[in-house]
Structures are given as C-alpha cells and as structure tokens.
Write an enzyme that holds these catalytic residues in place. Structure first.
Site, PDB file in Angstrom:
ATOM      1  N   HIS A 101       5.124  -0.298  11.117  1.00  0.00           N
ATOM      2  CA  HIS A 101       4.186  -1.013  10.240  1.00  0.00           C
ATOM      3  C   HIS A 101       3.064  -0.057   9.822  1.00  0.00           C
ATOM      4  O   HIS A 101       2.606   0.759  10.621  1.00  0.00           O
ATOM      5  CB  HIS A 101       3.618  -2.240  10.965  1.00  0.00           C
ATOM      6  N   GLU A 170       7.129  -2.774   2.392  1.00  0.00           N
ATOM      7  CA  GLU A 170       5.767  -3.305   2.320  1.00  0.00           C
ATOM      8  C   GLU A 170       4.852  -2.261   1.687  1.00  0.00           C
ATOM      9  O   GLU A 170       4.375  -1.349   2.374  1.00  0.00           O
ATOM     10  CB  GLU A 170       5.234  -3.609   3.719  1.00  0.00           C
TER      11      GLU A 170
HETATM   12  P1  PGA Z   1       0.086  -9.965   4.594  1.00  0.00           P
HETATM   13  O1  PGA Z   1       0.671  -8.977   5.713  1.00  0.00           O
HETATM   14  O2  PGA Z   1       1.122 -11.004   4.318  1.00  0.00           O
HETATM   15  O3  PGA Z   1      -1.157 -10.558   5.235  1.00  0.00           O
HETATM   16  O4  PGA Z   1      -0.230  -9.141   3.402  1.00  0.00           O
HETATM   17  C1  PGA Z   1       2.011  -8.592   5.694  1.00  0.00           C
HETATM   18  C2  PGA Z   1       2.279  -7.576   6.779  1.00  0.00           C
HETATM   19  O5  PGA Z   1       1.416  -6.732   7.037  1.00  0.00           O
HETATM   20  O6  PGA Z   1       3.354  -7.579   7.389  1.00  0.00           O
END
Ligand code: PGA
Length: 252
Positions: A101, A170
């Site tokens: 992440h 992401e």
């Molecule tokens: P968010 O976070 O939906 O609050 O943008 C997603 C993540 O970091 O996995």
C-alpha cells in the site's frame, strides 16, 4: 444475479475498535438478506489486533478477513518484538493480506521488502492484495505505465503462486482525496495491466481492483471499466451504511 465475481475490500487502515464489530454485522446481515446469490467476495481488513476477535464472531462464511500488512520474518514465531508473521495472521483469521500500500511505501517499504513479504505470505498461502499506483507527478510526466511496470517487476517473482495475487491499482493522488481518474484514463490502465500480466506472467485472468476515493456515487462509473474485478475501499468502508450503499449501487 451477476455472473461476474466482484471483490469489495474494506481497508480500515488505523481505524476500528472492538465495538465496530456491529458495522461488520450490519453488512453481513445485508449481504445475507439481499445479495445471497450474487457472485462476490467481501473482505474486511481491520487493524491486526482485531482480526481474531472479529473472526471468532463468525461472519466468516459471509465476509472474509485480511491483514493490512505482514512483517518480514522467516520464522513463524520467535523473538521479534512488534512483528507479525504470515503464520500468526493466518491463525488469527486472515485469509488475505494487503502488501505494498502506498501509505506503507511512504513509511519505508522498499521493493525488496515488498517482494519478500509477498514471497513469505504466498508460502503461507495467504491471498495477496498487491497495491500499485503512480503519484500525481508521475501522471503529469506521463510516466504512470512505467511506474506500474517497475512496481510489478520488482515485487512479483514468477516462483510464487500467481493465482494468489490480486492486483489493486490505486493512484496515490486518488487515495483519500475525492479525486478519481476519468474513465478513459482508467480504461487505458486496466487494459494495459490486463495484457501485461497475461503476457509477462502468463496469468490467464488477472484479478485487478481499483482503489482510491471509491464511494456510493462514483461506483456506477467505476463499474463499467473492463478488466476491473472489484474495489479497494478505505474511508467509505468504515460505516456499514456507506459500504452497503456502494455494494447496492454496484448491483442495482
Ligand atoms: P480511500 O482509500 O478509499 O479512503 O481513498 C483507499 C485505500 O487507501 O485503500
């Protein structure tokens, strides 16, 4: 009923106390009552300290659990203050683990660490939610695809069971900001990832999720992205009401 299997992951980050079991309970009741026959996986990643407690409450047939990280320890148990091995996570109820992440990369996770974590988690047969994504600067410089290639190549060894890897795209600039890439951009990235993983890793049907500011309003647009198998949801997964709205809007 939908034939396509869709994955919804709740990444609680550093949120959640034992009392929040009620939020998961509400979601489990909703899934059981309204979406029983839909082809879906609902996975909660609470703070690791809550895994066994939530798991023991036994929604495990309706929702699954995962950890937000794993430590690099080759031995399953031992004198490593503060660390959590894949074995401990697994025995605490985790079936999944988030690795790579951007918030963990920002606090020190290197390519080498991430590769090792993936290797060790895979050995323990945990399913890996491997996060990749470019910064806003990378995007501005048209480097998004190169960054994604680098993140994948430096972390995934062909020796591991690739069937256990879920890729979560992401974009860093989208996490927690309310900004979501436009459909055209997302489609380009997902098509690229799909063919890259098929070609270079011989993964027949790569599982690729989108994460970053997913909510009940934008899920309708995110739903139409080809090769997207689900969503990694942060903020909007904390309250059952919001998470249920996302799932409901996806299926309606
Ligand atoms: P968010 O976070 O939906 O609050 O943008 C997603 C993540 O970091 O996995």
């Amino acid at each position: 009923m939908s034939l396509k299997r869709t994955i919804f992951i709740a990444n609680w980050k550093m949120n959640g106390i034992p009392d929040d079991i009620k939020e998961i309970n509400k979601v489990a009741v909703f899934l059981q009552k309204k979406l029983k026959n839909y082809n879906k996986d609902i996975i909660y990643c609470p703070p690791a300290s809550l895994l066994a407690y939530f798991f023991k409450n036994n929604f495990s047939k309706i929702v699954k659990f995962g950890s937000q990280d794993v430590s690099i320890t080759k031995t399953p148990l031992g004198a490593f203050t503060g660390l959590l091995s894949s074995k401990i996570l697994k025995l605490s109820g985790a079936e999944y683990v988030i690795i790579g992440h951007s918030e963990k990369r920002a606090s020190g996770d290197t390519f080498k660490n991430i590769k090792e974590k993936i290797f060790l988690a895979s050995k323990e047969n945990l399913k890996i939610i491997f996060c990749i994504g470019e910064s806003f600067n990378d995007k501005k410089k048209n480097k998004s695809i190169n960054v994604l290639i680098k993140q994948i190549k430096n972390s995934i060894s062909k020796k591991i069971n690739l069937k256990n890897i879920i890729f979560a795209y992401e974009p860093i600039w989208s996490i927690g900001t309310g900004l979501v890439p436009d459909t055209e951009y997302l489609q380009k990235v997902f098509s690229f990832l799909n063919s890259f993983l098929r070609k270079n890793y011989s993964i027949k049907s790569p599982v690729i999720l989108y994460g970053g500011s997913v909510n009940a309003s934008n899920i309708k647009n995110l739903k139409i992205i080809n090769h997207c198998s689900g969503y990694l949801v942060g903020g909007a997964s904390l309250k059952a009401k919001n998470f249920i709205e996302i799932i409901k809007n996806y299926y309606n």
